[in-house]
Design an enzyme around this catalytic site. Structure first.
Site, PDB file in Angstrom:
ATOM      1  N   ILE A  66      -1.384   4.821   3.636  1.00 53.14           N
ATOM      2  CA  ILE A  66      -0.989   4.385   4.988  1.00 53.14           C
ATOM      3  C   ILE A  66       0.419   4.824   5.349  1.00 53.14           C
ATOM      4  CG2 ILE A  66      -2.548   2.422   5.087  1.00 53.14           C
ATOM      5  CD1 ILE A  66      -0.248   0.626   4.254  1.00 53.14           C
ATOM      6  N   GLY A  67       1.118   5.460   4.420  1.00 57.19           N
ATOM      7  CA  GLY A  67       2.464   5.925   4.748  1.00 57.19           C
ATOM      8  C   GLY A  67       3.208   6.405   3.524  1.00 57.19           C
ATOM      9  N   THR A  68       4.327   7.052   3.795  1.00 57.68           N
ATOM     10  CA  THR A  68       5.212   7.499   2.719  1.00 57.68           C
ATOM     11  C   THR A  68       6.630   7.045   3.027  1.00 57.68           C
ATOM     12  OG1 THR A  68       5.572   9.616   3.800  1.00 57.68           O
ATOM     13  CG2 THR A  68       3.813   9.520   2.171  1.00 57.68           C
ATOM     14  N   GLY A  69       7.394   6.834   1.977  1.00 54.98           N
ATOM     15  CA  GLY A  69       8.784   6.430   2.127  1.00 54.98           C
ATOM     16  C   GLY A  69       9.693   7.369   1.386  1.00 54.98           C
ATOM     17  N   SER A  70      10.978   7.000   1.301  1.00 54.76           N
ATOM     18  CA  SER A  70      11.948   7.870   0.648  1.00 54.76           C
ATOM     19  C   SER A  70      11.709   7.976  -0.839  1.00 54.76           C
ATOM     20  CB  SER A  70      13.367   7.332   0.893  1.00 54.76           C
ATOM     21  OG  SER A  70      13.488   6.029   0.350  1.00 54.76           O
ATOM     22  N   GLY A 105       8.420   6.773  -2.403  1.00 56.05           N
ATOM     23  CA  GLY A 105       7.046   6.634  -2.864  1.00 56.05           C
ATOM     24  C   GLY A 105       6.042   6.687  -1.744  1.00 56.05           C
ATOM     25  N   VAL A 146       2.624   4.766   0.044  1.00 54.12           N
ATOM     26  CA  VAL A 146       2.156   3.398   0.241  1.00 54.12           C
ATOM     27  C   VAL A 146       0.657   3.410   0.513  1.00 54.12           C
ATOM     28  CG1 VAL A 146       2.479   1.263   1.534  1.00 54.12           C
ATOM     29  CG2 VAL A 146       4.415   2.810   1.190  1.00 54.12           C
ATOM     30  N   LYS A 204       3.145   0.137  -2.995  1.00 56.26           N
ATOM     31  CA  LYS A 204       3.900   1.389  -3.062  1.00 56.26           C
ATOM     32  C   LYS A 204       3.886   1.912  -4.492  1.00 56.26           C
ATOM     33  CE  LYS A 204       7.998   2.123  -1.086  1.00 56.26           C
ATOM     34  NZ  LYS A 204       9.476   2.129  -0.879  1.00 56.26           N
ATOM     35  N   ASP A 219      18.571   3.806   4.697  1.00 58.96           N
ATOM     36  CA  ASP A 219      17.540   4.698   5.232  1.00 58.96           C
ATOM     37  C   ASP A 219      16.863   4.044   6.441  1.00 58.96           C
ATOM     38  OD1 ASP A 219      14.545   6.347   3.938  1.00 58.96           O
ATOM     39  OD2 ASP A 219      16.041   7.015   5.381  1.00 58.96           O
TER      40      ASP A 219
END
EC number: 2.7.11.1
Length: 1090
Positions: free
Chosen positions: A764-768, A770, A772, A786, A882
């Site tokens: 459902i998404g990516t972060g700085s 990892g 998710v 995550k 971030d």
């Protein structure tokens, strides 16, 4: 008949004069028709050119028209009209006599017509302050007689044509505030008569300043600020013998300032700040006898400040701050009789404050903070009777504060914090009627606080903490009606808190902890109070019922005193209370049920080490946001069932009471260490197994009376507890030794339930740090999980745990737990169904809230609350690192949650003064997301919470415009911040930059959006110290919906009620910088880029 010679001569004159005047009559009519035809092609609104009529045979009388002595049209000058369209030029070609064409602020669009190049007599072409686009036509540069070419404040693109060199008669060339790119053509050196060259505010103007600029020997003003010019200043600049202003600030210049600058003997203003200029300040500057303003701050200058600057008698403004300068402050500065501002902050200067500065009797700003200056403050400083700001904090000053400082009656702010000053505070300081800020924290000051403090009626902020002050707090402090912040903690004060403090009707913050204060708490306190810390004193008596009148109070710390009696039930009226610490006192009776009626109580409730009896009130079950509860060392009894549903609890201590019954059978209670449960002899642990999870049979065990008495039993219990916990989580006996698991909430699942769902279909998404996933566990509950990018992501993983595991806020994502082994690191969060703010704005979000201003406003206000909590309510403060739209998640009602703390940092308060955290530490820059990172990320400047503020400002602009910061559709590849800045600098309608989905709303809503735009501009200031703090941003945003709607949009776009934060825009020739350091504003840049 003889002829009369006089009569013949008269007939001769009459005949020829009739011929002379008959010719222009036809010419004027022809030009009039051309002008009327030109007017018909203009899209004019209103009756601006109503005097242009065919019935008027002479156009010389028309508005905006002037004729020469022969009756020919020579000038067209029209200003501040609304043409709303392109500039037609075909008919203008017929007016060959035209020498001046000025069409400024008339809302022209489209490109500049090349036909203007046919007006061979043209001397002045002024099309400034319009919306012209496209490239500058080369044909313009055929106008050999042209003296003034003004095309500034448009949207012109392309390069500056090399044909510029053909305009040998050019005197003034203004191209600033466009979108021009490329390099400055070397042919500019052909313009021997050029006096003014301004092309600043063109961010894509690059390359070096050409050597040939030195051939423009008539140049008076050179303005190329806010561009991408790089490289060194050419030595040929020394050939500019007539130049008065050189403005090349906020660019990419490097290398040293050439020695030849000393040849510019007419130079008055030198603005080179915010570059990467290195080397030392040239000694040759001492030859600049007419120099008035020298702004070199925020560069990489090294070496000593040249003594020779003291021979520039006209200097009134010197700002060399934020460099790497060493050595002493030159004594020769005392020879500058006109000096008004001397700013040397944030360098490596040493030595003493020279007494000779006392000769600078016009000095208003003396800022020498953040250096290594030692010695005493010279008593002669009292001669500086015009001084308004004196900042010398974070140095190595010794000795006393001179009594003579009180002679500086214009002083508004004094900050001498973080030095080694001793002695008493001079009584006379409190006779300075204009003083608003007095900051003397962390010194060795002693003596008493004099009663004279009551005379300082404008005092707003008083910080005397961390000294050796003794005696009583004077009753006269009640005279300070404007006092907002007082911190006298960590001193040796005695006596009562004067009841007169209730007269401080503006007071919000009081910190008197760690003194020897006695007596009771005053029955009446200012209702404006938000923070009270009186801990670690010897206060006695009961809490007054008047405490309930403090409805704005968020934190109350009365720990480590001698208070007694019962907690007044009126405390439930403190509806904003987040932290209450009454520990280590002598309170008695039952804990009032009313404490459970304070919904905001979320950070901590500490009632430990008192004499409370009875049970934990049933209303405590309503404290669902509470993170820390300590009721240890009392005489409380009953069971703990009321605490079973407090899912946000992170820390609980109930030891040394008389609790009994079964411990609630929840994961949180099962994980509690025995030390927080001990000495409750009637308390026991459940023997019932958890449903769906394999458990080992255990016998009921009484919790020990004392760890020392039952050490062996404790060890056995701990071993069994550890094994059972691992078995419950994993569900696989073979993995018991490989997974480390911590859960902060009750969750029924096995590790296998999680791992098997970590598939691409569930991303459902990516972060700085990892990716998710959405994972549904067997109970039907959905989590966000995550997975760190790699097993090397230890720092980000630990950052998330250490940060989110210890904080709670309604607008911050909740960490439910984590697990890890040698190959995998997982974090468990609440699943939020509506995606991110980014997906909402840019088309992938759920629902229709993306186009709704009210929803957007609530989202950004929530994020502001979250950041304010991190920056101001967490001790020590936390930097998110971030902040971006992708990291703002949306709940079921589109409420906002700040997420992804992989780059978060704990900030040490060391080196901070007066809440200004623009210089918090010396750590290297943080990483972040491109497009949202503050300018300081690109340099070696300190990264502080003001960097979060910048990123938040970008998010605000993204919400208002609907554009991503790096939107490829932005003209010229501009960044969103620069695009908006250029638009507003061009004095265009600010409503045009709003997201099309937001336009056309009612006036009150448009006012809100424009005010929010003003707040965003404060946040994205280039200098960190110019940006407001998050708590102030929250206040500004909350105020927007209560704003006086009678104010004009133009006022609001300049800052509205937020204008106290706004750097004042002045043309460079009139710049007088405002202070940095302790104050929260500073000179940033002129509104008109030169």
């Amino acid at each position: 008949m003889p002829r009369n010679p006089r009569f013949c001569f008269f007939l001769f004159l009459l005949f020829h004069s009739s011929l002379f005047f008959s010719i222009p009559c036809f010419s004027i009519d022809e030009q009039g028709l051309a002008l009327l035809s030109w007017k018909s092609q203009l899209n004019i609104s209103g009756d601006a050119l109503s005097s242009w009529k065919a019935s008027e045979s002479n156009p010389c009388q028309w508005v905006g028209i002037k004729c020469n002595e022969r009756g020919q049209v020579s000038e067209i000058q029209l200003q501040v009209m609304d043409f709303q369209g392109p500039l037609p030029a075909t008919n203008l070609r017929q007016i060959k006599s035209l020498t001046l064409l000025s069409l400024t602020s008339v809302n022209l669009t489209g490109s500049i017509p090349k036909e203007l190049g046919d007006l061979s007599e043209l001397e002045v072409l002024d099309l400034a302050d319009n919306s012209l686009s496209g490239e500058i036509p080369v044909d313009i540069f055929k106008l050999k007689k042209l003296k003034i070419l003004s095309l500034n404040t448009n949207n012109l693109e392309g390069v500056i044509p090399s044909e510029l060199g053909n305009l040998v008669n050019l005197i003034e060339l203004t191209l600033f505030d466009n979108k021009l790119a490329g390099e400055i053509p070397r042919t500019i050196g052909e313009l021997k008569n050029l006096e003014i060259f301004r092309a600043g505010g063109n961010k894509n103007l690059r390359g070096e300043l050409p050597w040939e600029i030195g051939n423009c020997e008539s140049l008076v003003t050179l303005g190329l600020a806010e561009t991408s010019l790089s490289g060194r200043l050419p030595a040929s600049i020394g050939n500019l013998k007539k130049v008065q202003t050189i403005a090349l600030y906020t660019s990419l210049l490097s290398g040293p300032i050439p020695d030849e600058i000393g040849n510019c003997t007419e130079l008055q203003n030198l603005y080179l700040y915010q570059n990467s200029i290195s080397g030392s300040i040239p000694v040759s500057m001492g030859r600049l006898k007419k120099l008035q303003s020298l702004l070199l701050w925020q560069n990489n200058l090294v070496g000593k400040i040249p003594t020779e600057l003291g021979t520039c008698p006209e200097l009134f403004l010197v700002d060399l701050s934020e460099n790497l300068l060493t050595g002493n402050i030159p004594r020769s500065f005392g020879n500058l009789p006109n000096l008004q501002e001397l700013q040397l902050s944030v360098n490596q200067l040493s030595g003493t404050i020279p007494e000779e500065l006392a000769n600078c009797t016009k000095l208003t700003h003396l800022e020498i903070d953040n250096n290594q200056i030692s010695g005493e403050i010279p008593p002669l400083i009292g001669k500086l009777t015009s001084l308004t700001m004196f900042f010398a904090w974070q140095n190595q000053l010794t000795g006393i504060i001179p009594e003579s400082l009180s002679q500086c009656q214009e002083l508004q702010a004094i900050d001498l914090s973080y030095n080694n000053l001793s002695g008493s505070i001079p009584n006379g300081i409190f006779e300075i009627r204009n003083l608003t800020k007095l900051l003397l924290l962390s010194n060795y000051l002693s003596g008493f606080i004099p009663p004279d403090i009551g005379n300082c009626t404008n005092l707003y902020r008083l910080r005397l903490n961390g000294n050796r002050l003794a005696g009583n707090i004077p009753a006269e402090i009640g005279n300070l009606k404007n006092l907002n912040f007082i911190d006298i903690s960590e001193n040796r004060l005695i006596g009562n808190i004067p009841p007169e403090i209730s007269g401080c009707t503006s007071l919000e913050f009081v910190d008197l902890h760690s003194n020897g204060l006695t007596g009771g708490l005053p029955g009446t306190l200012p209702k404006s109070l938000q923070f009270i810390d009186l801990s670690d004193n010897s206060l006695t008596g009961s809490l007054p019922t008047g405490i309930g009148s403090l409805t704005e109070l968020t934190k109350l710390n009365l720990a480590k005193n001698r208070f007694s009696g019962e907690i007044p039930r009126e405390i439930s009226s403190c509806r904003s209370l987040q932290l209450l610490n009454l520990g280590d006192n002598g309170f008695t009776g039952e804990i009032p049920n009313e404490l459970g009626r304070i919904p905001s109580l979320a950070i901590s409730l500490n009632l430990s080490c008192n004499h409370f009896t009875g049970e934990i009130p049933s209303r405590f079950s309503s404290l669902t946001n509470l993170g820390t509860l300590d009721v240890s060392h009392n005489k409380l009894a009953g069971n703990l069932n009321v605490l079973a549903d407090l899912q946000n609890l992170v820390s609980l201590n109930i030891s040394f009471n008389e609790f009994s019954g079964e411990l609630p059978n929840t994961l949180f209670f099962r994980k509690l260490p025995l030390s927080v449960l001990e000495s409750n002899k009637g308390l026991f642990i459940s023997t019932r197994p958890e449903n769906g999870i394999q458990t080992r049979h255990r016998s009921a065990v009484k919790v020990t009376m004392s760890i020392l008495v039952a050490a062996s039993v404790v060890l056995v219990l701990m071993a069994v507890y550890t094994l059972v916990k691992a078995q419950r989580i994993t569900g696989k006996q073979e993995e018991l030794d490989s997974w480390e698991v911590t859960l902060y909430q009750k969750l029924d699942f096995s590790i296998d339930d999680i791992v098997k769902n970590l598939t691409s279909a569930n991303v459902i998404g990516t972060g700085s740090s990892g990716v998710v996933y959405r994972v549904t566990i067997p109970s039907g509950e959905t989590l966000a999980v995550k997975k760190m990018w790699s097993k090397e992501e230890n720092r980000a993983f630990n950052s998330e745990i250490n940060t989110l595991g210890s904080i709670r806020h309604r607008n911050i994502i909740r960490l439910l737990g984590w697990c890890s082994n040698r190959n995998l690191k997982l974090l468990f969060y609440d699943y939020l169904p509506n995606g991110s703010l980014s997906s909402l704005l840019h088309g992938a979000g759920k629902g229709s809230g993306g186009a709704d201003w009210e929803a957007r406003y609530d989202v950004v206000l929530g994020v502001a609350h979250a950041l304010a909590y991190l920056h101001h309510d967490c001790l020590p403060p936390i930097l998110h690192g971030d902040v971006k739209a992708m990291n703002v998640l949306l709940g079921s009602r589109f409420e906002s949650y700040l997420a992804d703390f992989g780059l978060a940092k704990i900030v040490s308060g060391e080196g901070v003064t007066d809440g200004d955290s623009s210089k918090l530490s010396n750590r290297p820059p943080l990483a972040g997301s491109y497009g949202y990172m503050a300018p300081e990320h690109a340099s070696m400047q300190h990264i502080t919470e003001k960097s979060d503020v910048y990123s938040y400002g970008v998010v605000l602009l993204e919400v208002l415009t609907g554009k991503h910061p790096l939107d490829p559709d932005l003209p010229g590849g501009a960044h969103l911040v620069q695009w908006v800045r250029d638009h507003l600098a061009g004095k265009k309608d600010p409503r045009e930059i709003l997201d099309p989905r937001l336009r056309g709303r009612a006036d009150p809503i448009m006012h809100e959006m424009l005010q929010t735009l003003a707040v965003s501009f404060l946040c994205v200031s280039n200098k960190a110290s110019d940006r407001p703090m998050m708590k102030d941003i929250v206040a500004m945003l909350k105020e927007i919906r209560q704003f006086d709607m009678d104010r004009s949009e133009s006022d609001m776009i300049k800052g509205g009620k937020c204008e106290k934060w706004q750097p004042q825009p002045l043309p460079p020739e009139k710049i007088v910088s405002t202070p940095r350091g302790s104050s929260n504003c500073s000179f940033a840049y002129s509104d008109e880029s030169v």
